[in-house]
Design a protein around this motif. Structure first.
Motif, short mmCIF file in Angstrom:
data_model
loop_
_atom_site.label_atom_id
_atom_site.label_comp_id
_atom_site.label_asym_id
_atom_site.label_seq_id
_atom_site.Cartn_x
_atom_site.Cartn_y
_atom_site.Cartn_z
N LEU A 414 0.89 -1.21 0.06
CA LEU A 414 0.09 0.08 -0.13
C LEU A 414 0.84 1.16 -0.22
O LEU A 414 0.74 2.22 -0.63
CB LEU A 414 -0.78 -0.14 1.24
N ALA A 417 2.56 1.53 -3.65
CA ALA A 417 1.46 1.87 -4.66
C ALA A 417 1.09 3.59 -4.40
O ALA A 417 1.09 4.16 -5.44
CB ALA A 417 0.20 1.29 -4.30
N ASN A 418 1.11 3.98 -3.29
CA ASN A 418 0.93 5.42 -2.97
C ASN A 418 2.06 6.55 -3.17
O ASN A 418 1.68 7.57 -3.09
CB ASN A 418 -0.15 5.57 -1.66
N ALA A 426 -5.99 2.18 -10.32
CA ALA A 426 -4.88 1.10 -9.59
C ALA A 426 -5.83 -0.11 -9.68
O ALA A 426 -7.21 -0.28 -9.85
CB ALA A 426 -4.86 1.41 -8.27
N VAL A 428 -6.06 -4.22 -7.77
CA VAL A 428 -5.66 -4.98 -6.77
C VAL A 428 -5.99 -6.32 -7.20
O VAL A 428 -7.26 -6.45 -7.38
CB VAL A 428 -6.46 -4.44 -5.38
N PHE A 439 -7.77 -1.87 0.38
CA PHE A 439 -6.94 -0.94 -0.73
C PHE A 439 -8.01 -0.10 -1.37
O PHE A 439 -7.45 0.88 -1.87
CB PHE A 439 -6.42 -2.07 -1.63
N LEU A 443 -6.15 3.15 -1.23
CA LEU A 443 -5.27 3.57 -2.30
C LEU A 443 -5.55 5.07 -2.55
O LEU A 443 -6.78 5.54 -2.66
CB LEU A 443 -5.69 2.68 -3.45
N CYS A 445 -6.16 7.15 -5.18
CA CYS A 445 -6.50 7.28 -6.71
C CYS A 445 -7.75 7.41 -6.53
O CYS A 445 -8.73 7.20 -5.91
CB CYS A 445 -5.90 6.21 -7.42
N VAL A 448 -10.30 2.74 -8.58
CA VAL A 448 -9.54 0.98 -8.14
C VAL A 448 -10.53 0.09 -8.72
O VAL A 448 -11.84 -0.05 -8.69
CB VAL A 448 -9.84 1.15 -6.50
#
Length: 493
Positions: A414, A417-418, A426, A428, A439, A443, A445, A448
């Motif tokens: 995590l 990814a960030n 993103a 997952v 997530f 996340l 973004c 997702v």
């Protein structure tokens, strides 16, 4: 593909004009610029107007004059015109796909998919013309009603990129028209050809004069005066983060609304799975569609160390199925890059990755033999041993380059990814419902995707956070937040 080649041979080398107030018009200087086929770089596809501020002003004035009548047109009528436009897009999908593939380079299957998506988004926007909802509130005072309405914003500047030259402008034009706005549209200088046909089909669908206008040319001479024009009330821009930041700074100084779709450095976080081949197929499809020239492309695989070897092998197996080639070859699965500049940028990043100590385990070579000598072709690249402080892990490449980063656990996954300035999309991959929700929530973004690649849908809001976007998300009902402005009415009776 004989049909494609025959069609192209009959179309190349023509001169095209701006579309202002329902008429085709040469630019004020009479100068033109040429565009080339990225799969056959010596082939001139057409000549387009090198417009100036004077042309921009004519287009904006036309849109401004058309705004009053168009904004008062009943929503049902605006929606009906858009429905007809969608039907025309569908009817002419093969011709549009040929045009798109010729100027942008993507294979015909991708071009046809883009047009199909444009049709869906147009039909959704057509329905939105009848869903411009307001609200009423209980009053503090007797005999007064309180109402909140949403009125059309006005003249909108639509500025589109070169990677999706049909769906992106339509993603801006269709909702603008649905909500009662008028448009001045500037296509990317690399891919203005398909925009000519879009204008023709909008006219055939019944869009009145001045409601949509097209001005071609460079950013300095067309984009800047369009953004700054006092009659332009909003700017919908899709493109690089650096350009978007400049647009937003200028627009903010003039109190104009912006809707910005910007860059991405999108991760696929692989935690656990039942089928490594399925995960690899989803990642490779999302990473290398449009030859990696896509803001939602997966460019990083963040995978648990215990899973990394299996996932890397599965990705390499999937990469071997890719066939690079021109759209004229029906066996091609990805096409050339759009230009020499884009090819050079991609190769620069491949070299940077090797210099930084990452391991290039697949591809990354410019293809020059035989038919490849005619275009901007590169074999998709896969790097392993990538660390977060490497440029290939943090900067948007906008080419077919995929990096694999290993992590110890979900917490580190995590964090990694960030750990970029972008926040668009993103993926997952996990069978653990608790991890999936964690997530989705944590996340950084705008979108997702759990257990599939970064594929969005035609009726769902699309956008990013951090340096990936600003303003109202596009697609879906969130477009109302950009294309309309709020008005509150107090009526005493």
């Amino acid at each position: 593909m004989p049909i494609f080649n025959e069609w192209l041979d009959g179309q190349v080398g023509k001169t095209y004009f701006n579309f202002i107030n329902g008429e085709w018009a040469s630019g004020s200087t009479g100068e033109t610029f040429e565009i080339f086929n990225p799969a056959k770089k010596g082939q001139v596809l057409g000549y387009f107007q090198a417009s100036t501020e004077e042309d921009v002003n004519q287009a904006v004035q036309a849109a401004h004059q058309a705004f009053k009548s168009w904004s008062e047109e009943p929503g049902a009528n605006r929606g009906a015109i858009l429905m007809k436009f969608a039907d025309l897009l569908e009817l002419h999908s093969e011709e549009l796909a040929f045009t798109l593939s010729a100027e942008q380079g993507k294979v015909l299957a991708e071009s046809k998919g883009e047009i199909g998506r444009a049709v869906k988004e147009t039909r959704f926007a057509a329905g939105e013309a009848l869903r411009v909802e307001g609200s009423t509130y209980p009053s503090e005072v007797r005999n007064i009603s309180t109402t909140v309405m949403h009125r059309p914003l006005g003249v909108v500047a639509a500025i589109a990129p070169w990677n999706f030259p049909i769906v992106t402008p339509i993603r801006k034009i269709a909702p603008a028209l649905a909500y009662g706005c008028t448009v001045v549209y500037k296509p990317a200088s690399e891919t203005p050809w398909s925009s000519i046909r879009i204008m023709e089909l909008l006219t055939e669908a019944g869009v009145p004069k001045g409601v949509v206008n097209l001005v071609t040319g460079g950013g300095a001479k067309v984009g800047n005066p369009l953004i700054s024009h006092p009659l332009v009330k909003g700017i919908s821009f899709t493109g690089s983060t650096s350009v978007g930041l400049g647009i937003n700074e200028k627009a903010a100084s003039l109190l104009k609304k912006t809707q910005l779709e910007l860059g991405g450095k999108n991760p696929a976080v692989v935690l656990d799975y039942e089928d490594a081949e399925y995960v690899a197929k989803q990642i490779v499809s999302a990473a290398f569609a449009c030859s990696g020239q896509r803001c939602t492309s997966i460019s990083r695989v963040v995978v648990l160390k215990e899973k990394s070897e299996e996932i890397i092998q599965a990705i390499q197996k999937e990469l071997k199925k890719i066939k690079v080639g021109p759209a004229s070859d029906p066996e091609s699965t990805i096409g050339p890059l759009v230009s020499e500049d884009q090819l050079n940028t991609t190769i620069d990043y491949v070299n940077i990755g090797k210099e930084e100590g990452a391991q290039l385990v697949y591809g990354g070579e410019v293809l020059t033999d035989g038919k490849f000598s005619e275009g901007y072709y590169v074999e998709p690249a896969l790097f392993t041993g990538v660390l977060s402080d490497m440029r290939i892990a943090s900067e948007e490449i906008f080419g077919p380059v995929l990096s694999v980063q290993e992590v110890e656990d979900a917490k580190e996954a995590l964090r990694v990814a960030n750990n970029v300035k972008y926040g668009l999309a993103a993926s997952v991959f996990t069978r653990d419902l608790s991890l999936a929700y964690q997530f989705v929530n944590e996340l950084e973004c705008g979108m997702v995707h759990v257990n599939h690649g970064t594929a969005s849908q035609a009726h769902v809001p699309f956008g990013g956070v951090k340096e990936s976007g600003f303003g109202a998300f596009s697609i879906g009902k969130t477009n109302k937040d950009f294309f309309t402005e709020m008005k509150v009415a107090y009526l005493q009776y």
